[in-house]
Design a protein around this motif. Structure first.
Motif, mmCIF file in Angstrom:
data_model
loop_
_atom_site.group_PDB
_atom_site.id
_atom_site.type_symbol
_atom_site.label_atom_id
_atom_site.label_comp_id
_atom_site.label_asym_id
_atom_site.label_seq_id
_atom_site.Cartn_x
_atom_site.Cartn_y
_atom_site.Cartn_z
ATOM 1 N N TYR A 82 49.471 33.472 40.791
ATOM 2 C CA TYR A 82 48.313 33.496 39.837
ATOM 3 C C TYR A 82 47.581 32.148 39.588
ATOM 4 O O TYR A 82 46.513 32.395 39.469
ATOM 5 C CB TYR A 82 48.962 34.137 38.657
ATOM 6 N N LEU A 85 45.011 31.900 42.434
ATOM 7 C CA LEU A 85 44.104 33.169 42.286
ATOM 8 C C LEU A 85 43.176 32.633 41.174
ATOM 9 O O LEU A 85 41.946 32.939 41.218
ATOM 10 C CB LEU A 85 44.724 34.349 42.270
ATOM 11 N N ARG A 86 43.725 32.170 39.989
ATOM 12 C CA ARG A 86 43.152 31.815 38.812
ATOM 13 C C ARG A 86 42.077 30.907 39.362
ATOM 14 O O ARG A 86 40.770 30.937 38.853
ATOM 15 C CB ARG A 86 43.957 31.177 37.787
ATOM 16 N N LEU A 89 39.306 32.663 41.052
ATOM 17 C CA LEU A 89 38.225 33.214 39.967
ATOM 18 C C LEU A 89 37.395 32.398 39.275
ATOM 19 O O LEU A 89 36.531 32.734 38.852
ATOM 20 C CB LEU A 89 39.122 34.118 39.110
ATOM 21 N N GLU A 107 41.417 40.542 35.785
ATOM 22 C CA GLU A 107 40.072 40.014 36.147
ATOM 23 C C GLU A 107 39.948 40.646 37.805
ATOM 24 O O GLU A 107 38.888 40.822 38.162
ATOM 25 C CB GLU A 107 39.879 38.623 35.977
ATOM 26 N N LEU A 108 41.025 40.256 38.418
ATOM 27 C CA LEU A 108 40.934 40.528 39.850
ATOM 28 C C LEU A 108 40.556 42.164 40.008
ATOM 29 O O LEU A 108 39.862 42.315 40.988
ATOM 30 C CB LEU A 108 42.148 40.080 40.771
ATOM 31 N N ARG A 111 37.030 43.032 39.180
ATOM 32 C CA ARG A 111 35.712 42.445 39.949
ATOM 33 C C ARG A 111 35.972 43.125 41.180
ATOM 34 O O ARG A 111 34.797 43.242 42.007
ATOM 35 C CB ARG A 111 35.923 40.999 40.062
ATOM 36 N N GLN A 112 37.201 43.180 41.900
ATOM 37 C CA GLN A 112 37.263 43.728 43.144
ATOM 38 C C GLN A 112 38.046 44.940 43.475
ATOM 39 O O GLN A 112 37.975 45.446 44.485
ATOM 40 C CB GLN A 112 38.190 42.620 44.031
ATOM 41 N N ALA A 116 41.482 43.565 45.758
ATOM 42 C CA ALA A 116 42.231 42.425 45.429
ATOM 43 C C ALA A 116 43.775 42.174 45.498
ATOM 44 O O ALA A 116 44.210 41.275 45.852
ATOM 45 C CB ALA A 116 41.973 42.187 43.754
ATOM 46 N N ARG A 119 45.472 39.838 48.250
ATOM 47 C CA ARG A 119 45.468 38.360 47.698
ATOM 48 C C ARG A 119 46.640 38.159 46.911
ATOM 49 O O ARG A 119 46.848 37.003 46.792
ATOM 50 C CB ARG A 119 44.293 37.863 47.164
ATOM 51 N N CYS A 120 47.398 39.010 46.508
ATOM 52 C CA CYS A 120 48.494 38.875 45.431
ATOM 53 C C CYS A 120 49.686 39.017 46.150
ATOM 54 O O CYS A 120 50.260 39.848 46.879
ATOM 55 C CB CYS A 120 48.356 40.127 44.392
#
Length: 612
Positions: A82, A85-86, A89, A107-108, A111-112, A116, A119-120
């Motif tokens: 995270y 990823l933060r 973002l 947020e991911l 937005r996506q 998303a 990517r996690c």
């Protein structure tokens, strides 16, 4: 972390049902509770419930359901990367609120969307209600976190972390799935995740690595966001390159999974897996490790000398937990109620006691070695499959491996089928060793039952295909199910660093010829952990694993125990009582019969608790 539950459909749920569900969610998240109700633009009712086990960003700002960009998130798990990823973002716009992973995931998704998730890196199960009224459900790559689904008669959909949550919201409990119960009794735990069924009719799980969109009329459109890639192997990779790549990725995985705003405990055994993780944490990352061990008195499974060597060499704070046999039947009944299912193996009765000790010591997070055997080759049948692979690929290497097998494996393997080094060479599709004695156990049932062994074809090499099936359909799903329920029953989150996508991808590229060396399975991991774990442990050919025969727990010579096992019960509509009477008269039981008796006791308790 946490428990989630919810509903989407035409009906607004009553307050008593919502309250009943929330009360059941307490052990999964005692730190905060939240629930919201919304109506989608097309008129569907949505309820989201959440109970929080605070591990990252302990501030109430991270409580859930969490609002972001007009959407709502109810989420169970951890996004380990995270922080990275933060930053992405933040570069694309305003940084997420707070300092944890919940806001990042929200947020991911806002937005996506589902894209998303690629990517996690983490373990998760979530429900995301987008601003447009779309409900998205998701589950992590390996299925570390559960997400159950149940349809209502009016096409409503209930979802949640445990079956009992769904039943409370629905105001009903579905009938017991007797076919799944027979499958468990006859074929054992490795059969449970092959059919997609659960122990209740109509109850299912969202598959691992999938997302699902709930559309109009309750239609569920499920699709994978990740497909595991098996190969191609890198034929030019040297053994040293395989070891170095595995070590680098394992240390990175441990580093990610140590991210927490609360202390982390480690499960410690005398085996390679837990010690590789502890060594990475202690020696490479400077973490002060506290290890917890169940101490077994059975000589076949005792590993005290290896544990003590690990404690000395790692200089660990260590808590041994003696194997407790008192009050076995009442404790097992409590655990069956908690699991909403039979306990799958006796190992997880003992592991529950370990989780209790971890929680009593004040920890909210534990780390275990789940997945190492399936990534690096750790079971006895992997030796036979390796011999078959080398016989086809490299006759000289096969001859050397056979000599090593005879010296190192033959003296300790107990399964009669696996005592034949040519087992898979002569019969590549033989799986008699897995459903051992299934035909006999089927004869214990009141009605005929036969279900042949089946497996998915992931890749051509027999050894790699067995490992893939164990990882995604046989062993690991069972372990994760039990790990999650045992840990969360006492408000502890369990993390599994071997279930890391980068480590998984690397392991699939390692040539099969490197997996076994000098009669030692898990060769790459042994050498990747060199300098992290004691050499005596890494060089030990004996695979122990925690186990205990059921007769260590049950004194069937006691009149009260015999009477309880044979007392009237719904189970005797499925199992013939006289066969159980014969079984408990035996002074000693072979391993397969000991497992069957444990499964019978669980089936009996389960039916008494849930069939009414």
């Amino acid at each position: 972390m946490c428990g989630i539950a919810g509903y989407i459909g035409p009906t607004r749920l009553s307050e008593p049902r919502l309250a009943a569900c929330q009360a059941l969610m307490r052990s999964r998240g005692p730190d905060a509770f939240g629930r919201v109700q919304r109506v989608t633009p097309d008129g569907r009712q949505v309820h989201l419930l959440h109970s929080r086990l605070a591990i990252l960003d302990l501030d109430p700002r991270a409580n859930q359901p969490f609002a972001a960009e007009g959407g709502l998130l109810s989420y169970n798990g951890e996004i380990y990367n995270y922080l990275e990823l933060r930053e992405t973002l933040k570069q694309d716009g305003e940084a997420p609120r707070g300092s944890g992973d919940t806001a990042v995931l929200a947020e991911l998704l806002a937005r996506q969307g589902a894209a998303a998730l690629e990517r996690c890196e983490g373990m998760f199960a979530f429900a995301w209600l987008a601003a447009d009224g779309t409900l998205l459900l998701g589950r992590d790559r390996f299925g570390e976190k559960p997400l159950y689904l149940l349809r209502d008669d009016d096409d409503g959909l209930f979802f949640g972390s445990e079956p009992k949550f769904l039943f409370a919201l629905a105001g009903r409990r579905p009938p017991v799935n007797l076919q799944q119960l027979r499958r468990y009794l006859v074929n054992g735990y490795k059969s449970l995740y092959k059919s997609g069924e659960t122990f209740f009719e109509g109850l299912s799980e969202l598959p691992a690595g999938h997302v699902a969109t709930v559309g109009r009329g309750g239609r569920l459109d499920s699709r994978p966001f990740w497909r595991p890639a098996f190969g191609p192997e890198n034929p030019d990779m040297t053994y040293d390159e395989a070891v170095a790549g595995a070590r680098e990725r394992l240390i990175r995985s441990v580093e990610l999974r140590l991210r927490a705003d609360v202390p982390v405990a480690f499960c410690l055994s005398g085996g390679i897996d837990s010690n590789a993780l502890i060594g990475a944490a202690k020696r490479e990352l400077g973490y002060e490790v506290h290890g917890f061990t169940i101490v077994n008195s059975d000589s076949r499974y005792e590993e005290r000398d290896m544990v003590e060597a690990a404690v000395r060499e790692h200089d660990l704070r260590h808590t041994p937990i003696p194997l407790e046999t008192d009050a076995f039947l009442p404790n097992l009944r409590e655990l069956v109620r908690q699991h909403d299912a039979p306990v799958y193996t006796i190992t997880y009765y003992a592991q529950w006691r370990l989780m209790v000790a971890v929680a009593e010591a004040g920890y909210k997070v534990s780390v275990s070695g789940t997945g190492a055997d399936e990534l690096f080759s750790g079971y006895f049948d992997h030796h036979n499959a390796y011999l078959a692979a080398m016989a086809a690929q490299d006759p000289q290497r096969h001859a050397e491996a056979l000599e090593d097998w005879q010296a190192e494996v033959a003296p300790i393997v107990r399964n009669p089928f696996l005592q034949d080094p040519d087992y898979f060479i002569r019969r590549p599709y033989a799986r008699d060793h897995i459903y051992l004695d299934a035909e006999r156990f089927a004869g214990f049932l009141a009605q005929p039952f036969f279900e042949p062994f089946a497996e998915t074809s992931f890749t051509e090499t027999l050894l790699r295909n067995r490992m893939a099936n164990e990882l995604f359909a046989e062993s690991v799903p069972v372990i994760l199910h039990e790990d999650d329920l045992n840990a969360m029953s006492v408000s502890v989150e369990n993390r599994s660093p071997f279930l890391d996508s980068a480590l998984f991808d690397w392991c699939q590229s390692i040539p099969t010829r490197h997996l076994v060396r000098n009669g030692r399975a898990k060769a790459v991991l042994r050498d990747a952990a060199r300098g992290l774990a004691p050499d005596a442990l890494l060089d030990n050919p004996r695979k122990v694993g925690f186990n205990a025969p059921i007769l260590d727990y049950l004194d069937v010579a006691e009149t009260g125990v015999r009477e309880e096992l044979l007392a009237d019960s719904p189970v005797f509509e499925i199992v013939r009582r006289e066969e159980i009477a014969k079984l408990i008269e035996a002074a000693e039981l072979p391993n397969s019969q000991s497992k069957f008796l444990f499964n019978f006791v669980n089936a009996k308790i389960f039916l008494e608790e849930f069939a009414a």
